[in-house]
Scaffold this active site. Sequence first.
Site, PDB file in Angstrom:
ATOM      1  CG  ASP A   1       0.867   8.647  -1.555  1.00  0.00           C
ATOM      2  OD1 ASP A   1       1.864   9.386  -1.718  1.00  0.00           O
ATOM      3  OD2 ASP A   1       0.904   7.421  -1.800  1.00  0.00           O
TER       4      ASP A   1
ATOM      5  NE  ARG B   1      10.551  -0.797  -1.849  1.00  0.00           N
ATOM      6  CZ  ARG B   1      10.120   0.320  -2.394  1.00  0.00           C
ATOM      7  NH1 ARG B   1       8.894   0.400  -2.878  1.00  0.00           N
ATOM      8  NH2 ARG B   1      10.901   1.380  -2.473  1.00  0.00           N
TER       9      ARG B   1
END
Length: 288
Positions: free
Chosen positions: A147, A45
């Site tokens: 979020d 990532r």
Amino acid sequence: MIRSRVESTREFNYRDVDFERIKAIIYCKAGIHLGDSKKQLVYSRLARRLRALHLPDFATYLTYLEQEPAEQEEFVNALTTNLTAFFRESHHFTILADYAKQHQSRAHRLRVWCAASSTGEEPYSIAITLAEAFGRYDPPVDIIASDIDSNVLAEASRGVYSLDRIEALPLEQKKQFFLRGKGSNAGKAKVIDQLRRLVEFKKINLLDKHWPLQGPFDVIFCRNVMIYFDKPTQMALLERMTRLLRPDGLYIAGHSESFTQATHLVRLVGKTTYHLASTADEGAGHEI
């Protein structure tokens, strides 16, 4: 010492001490607890950020992260998991539809908080469910979708998806709630404006001391979020959230989450679906 083949072929130098620093930072910033099994996932990532910034190794990146506050958002975005789909765990939407139908006579608008909206499939699934339950495109509902990841929120607010993302939906739902793209938008579908107007997207870090929203809510969807937090953080968040629920409201968790140890806050009434425990009713609806 013999290094593993994965370590020897990595593009960037990535030491155990780097991983430990990353674990500490993401826990501090987002409350996410990373187990040792996530070491390779973290590398893949964050390696994208190193390439984008033209940095030579993880130690340099972590120094950069400390010096550049703007990168901290990218760091959190990169490590946030955003696995989602329309009507994922479909039984929850059946429960939501039944709840809405039972409460149609209420004077107030039905309020729902989707606390991990990701790229929007979950809040739009909620919106579709409520539009069908009320039998209209403008049902008396308000949906807040939040979020921590600003990138997925931007994608969610656009409401544009590749056709394969809606492939599993019934044909009638596709016709009613999506517009098929043409020309340069071929292969895509857009959520209709009437549905998008039901959803307000907000960036919220659940660890923040103050949340930019106010209760009470009839339903809170917080699915597959708690699994990333340690037990004390889970209990603290559950307590804050239950204070925002109406006394007869629903708290909907993910398939891998259980709150059998929190009977003072919630009681199980369906598959990973909870009502407030009697001791938690008092104080519902306060602003956090």
